[in-house]
Design an enzyme around this catalytic site. Sequence first.
Site, PDB file in Angstrom:
ATOM      1  NE  ARG A  72     -32.450 -26.231   1.117  1.00  0.00           N
ATOM      2  CZ  ARG A  72     -33.290 -25.468   0.421  1.00  0.00           C
ATOM      3  NH1 ARG A  72     -33.999 -24.515   1.039  1.00  0.00           N
ATOM      4  NH2 ARG A  72     -33.429 -25.648  -0.870  1.00  0.00           N
ATOM      5  CG  HIS A  76     -28.522 -23.577  -0.268  1.00  0.00           C
ATOM      6  ND1 HIS A  76     -29.758 -23.261  -0.781  1.00  0.00           N
ATOM      7  CD2 HIS A  76     -28.467 -24.938  -0.287  1.00  0.00           C
ATOM      8  CE1 HIS A  76     -30.420 -24.371  -1.067  1.00  0.00           C
ATOM      9  NE2 HIS A  76     -29.659 -25.406  -0.768  1.00  0.00           N
ATOM     10  CB  SER A  86     -22.313 -15.008  -1.187  1.00  0.00           C
ATOM     11  OG  SER A  86     -22.377 -16.403  -1.380  1.00  0.00           O
ATOM     12  CG  ASN A 105     -30.979 -19.895  -1.934  1.00  0.00           C
ATOM     13  OD1 ASN A 105     -30.820 -20.939  -1.304  1.00  0.00           O
ATOM     14  ND2 ASN A 105     -29.975 -19.223  -2.474  1.00  0.00           N
ATOM     15  CG  HIS A 204     -32.158 -33.947   2.714  1.00  0.00           C
ATOM     16  ND1 HIS A 204     -32.410 -34.142   1.374  1.00  0.00           N
ATOM     17  CD2 HIS A 204     -31.701 -32.674   2.810  1.00  0.00           C
ATOM     18  CE1 HIS A 204     -32.102 -33.041   0.694  1.00  0.00           C
ATOM     19  NE2 HIS A 204     -31.659 -32.138   1.545  1.00  0.00           N
ATOM     20  CG  ASP A 252     -35.934 -39.155   9.119  1.00  0.00           C
ATOM     21  OD1 ASP A 252     -36.737 -40.081   8.899  1.00  0.00           O
ATOM     22  OD2 ASP A 252     -35.101 -39.176  10.038  1.00  0.00           O
TER      23      ASP A 252
HETATM   24  C1  HEM Z   1     -27.510 -33.799  -2.502  1.00  0.00           C
HETATM   25  C2  HEM Z   1     -28.126 -32.808  -3.071  1.00  0.00           C
HETATM   26  C3  HEM Z   1     -29.233 -32.028  -2.410  1.00  0.00           C
HETATM   27  C4  HEM Z   1     -30.416 -31.708  -2.972  1.00  0.00           C
HETATM   28  C5  HEM Z   1     -30.880 -32.054  -4.374  1.00  0.00           C
HETATM   29  C6  HEM Z   1     -31.176 -30.986  -1.981  1.00  0.00           C
HETATM   30  C7  HEM Z   1     -32.431 -30.468  -2.179  1.00  0.00           C
HETATM   31  C8  HEM Z   1     -33.232 -29.954  -1.179  1.00  0.00           C
HETATM   32  C9  HEM Z   1     -34.583 -29.509  -1.375  1.00  0.00           C
HETATM   33  C10 HEM Z   1     -35.329 -29.477  -2.706  1.00  0.00           C
HETATM   34  C11 HEM Z   1     -35.067 -29.130  -0.173  1.00  0.00           C
HETATM   35  C12 HEM Z   1     -36.464 -28.580   0.122  1.00  0.00           C
HETATM   36  C13 HEM Z   1     -36.516 -27.143  -0.344  1.00  0.00           C
HETATM   37  C14 HEM Z   1     -37.914 -26.622  -0.571  1.00  0.00           C
HETATM   38  O1  HEM Z   1     -38.805 -26.864   0.247  1.00  0.00           O
HETATM   39  O2  HEM Z   1     -38.090 -25.968  -1.591  1.00  0.00           O
HETATM   40  C15 HEM Z   1     -34.019 -29.330   0.788  1.00  0.00           C
HETATM   41  C16 HEM Z   1     -34.113 -29.085   2.129  1.00  0.00           C
HETATM   42  C17 HEM Z   1     -33.071 -29.225   3.019  1.00  0.00           C
HETATM   43  N1  HEM Z   1     -31.761 -29.516   2.699  1.00  0.00           N
HETATM   44 FE1  HEM Z   1     -31.106 -30.228   0.961  1.00  0.00          FE
HETATM   45  N2  HEM Z   1     -30.436 -30.903  -0.839  1.00  0.00           N
HETATM   46  C18 HEM Z   1     -29.227 -31.507  -1.055  1.00  0.00           C
HETATM   47  C19 HEM Z   1     -28.169 -31.584  -0.175  1.00  0.00           C
HETATM   48  C20 HEM Z   1     -28.169 -31.020   1.080  1.00  0.00           C
HETATM   49  C21 HEM Z   1     -27.005 -30.864   1.910  1.00  0.00           C
HETATM   50  C22 HEM Z   1     -25.598 -31.256   1.493  1.00  0.00           C
HETATM   51  C23 HEM Z   1     -27.428 -30.294   3.077  1.00  0.00           C
HETATM   52  C24 HEM Z   1     -26.620 -29.891   4.279  1.00  0.00           C
HETATM   53  C25 HEM Z   1     -25.432 -30.359   4.565  1.00  0.00           C
HETATM   54  C26 HEM Z   1     -28.857 -30.121   2.970  1.00  0.00           C
HETATM   55  C27 HEM Z   1     -29.672 -29.680   3.970  1.00  0.00           C
HETATM   56  C28 HEM Z   1     -31.038 -29.517   3.851  1.00  0.00           C
HETATM   57  C29 HEM Z   1     -31.913 -29.296   4.975  1.00  0.00           C
HETATM   58  C30 HEM Z   1     -31.514 -29.330   6.443  1.00  0.00           C
HETATM   59  C31 HEM Z   1     -33.194 -29.082   4.446  1.00  0.00           C
HETATM   60  C32 HEM Z   1     -34.466 -28.729   5.230  1.00  0.00           C
HETATM   61  C33 HEM Z   1     -34.463 -27.223   5.434  1.00  0.00           C
HETATM   62  C34 HEM Z   1     -35.647 -26.666   6.178  1.00  0.00           C
HETATM   63  O3  HEM Z   1     -36.478 -27.395   6.719  1.00  0.00           O
HETATM   64  O4  HEM Z   1     -35.743 -25.419   6.206  1.00  0.00           O
HETATM   65  N3  HEM Z   1     -29.266 -30.525   1.724  1.00  0.00           N
HETATM   66  N4  HEM Z   1     -32.904 -29.818   0.149  1.00  0.00           N
END
Ligand code: HEM
Length: 334
Positions: A72, A76, A86, A105, A204, A252
């Site tokens: 993630r 970002h 950055s 973040n 995700h 998931d």
């Molecule tokens: C399509 C638009 C996307 C949205 C709206 C989105 C939004 C989010 C949100 C809200 C979370 C949880 C954050 C929290 O707990 O506050 C999250 C987690 C995560 N996102 Fe996304 N995301 C997007 C795309 C992506 C992309 C493109 C990637 C990587 C290529 C990604 C990788 C991840 C991963 C791996 C997590 C889990 C992180 C953890 O467990 O620490 N996301 N995302």
Amino acid sequence: MAAFVISSARISTLAVALLVATTISCRGAGVAAATLSNKYYDKTCPGLQPIVRSAMAQAVAADPRTGASVLRLFFHDCFVNGCDGSVLLDDAPPGFTGEKGAGPNLGSARGFEAVDAAKAQAEAACNATVSCADVLALAARDAVGLLGGPAWAVKLGRKDSRTASQAAANANLPGPGSGLSSLLASFAAKGLSARDMTALSGAHTVGRARCLTFRARVNGGDAGVNATFAARIRQGCPATNGVGDSSLAPLDGETPDAFDNGYFRGLLQQRGLLHSDQELFSGGGGSQDSLVRKYAGNAGMFASDFARAMVKMGGLEPAAGTPLEVRINCRKPN
Ligand code: HEM
């Protein structure tokens, strides 16, 4: 035939020389994506890739979620003024505002220690040579592989920015309440297609989200949600704001720590955790519905599309004029 092979090799040597010349002359204006190379550190830091891989193996063995968190971080990083490290900058020295306090973040970005560890080992082997942005690009790839996902060759040669932008992080990173058209627009703004967006969202398939990002969805705010799933998730995430805000649920629910296509299978059953996840599949003729069905049924297609899209996202470059360097400590400019 042999003559043809030799002459095309010469042509490509020339092309590389031209590219290198272009890179040098453009350095002040940012690294062009086309100048990234799979061989960038072959001479200056040949041990780099095993170093990052073993640092990540240690981090993921200690906590698989760290793999997700580092993946993630790369997203970002790349979506905010290109992949320039950055996102790794702290709010230091006094007066400097990094991106860690931006809405997408704050309270959720994690995995920084794993990047620090990989970078420290890269510094020990090859002092002041490897950028934090490249360490992060490698670490993200390795995280995916360690969790069971695809491998790809990472193009290298990024530089680290001396600046950060909290405002750009807030503006460019999509939020969990986003609808499909806004998701498509935010990826299109980075030159990424609808297919790239849907494949990259498959990240995700690993990791966790906090209740405050899916509270509305599981507490009656969303029509397209599986009722059994919502009932289970809201046990840890009740409707009342402020109650259990930080409690976690897997993105998931089927295989939370395996990088597979379970995320897409979940979407077919309306078990997407975030509103934005479920926007990719409506079951009623949404533009990404057929792709989601294909990924759900074909793990190999998802894996290869994801890898390709990661290389594309990894080519996002900082804006012309961004001051760049190879940072020694990923948390602060040199
Ligand atoms: C399509 C638009 C996307 C949205 C709206 C989105 C939004 C989010 C949100 C809200 C979370 C949880 C954050 C929290 O707990 O506050 C999250 C987690 C995560 N996102 Fe996304 N995301 C997007 C795309 C992506 C992309 C493109 C990637 C990587 C290529 C990604 C990788 C991840 C991963 C791996 C997590 C889990 C992180 C953890 O467990 O620490 N996301 N995302």
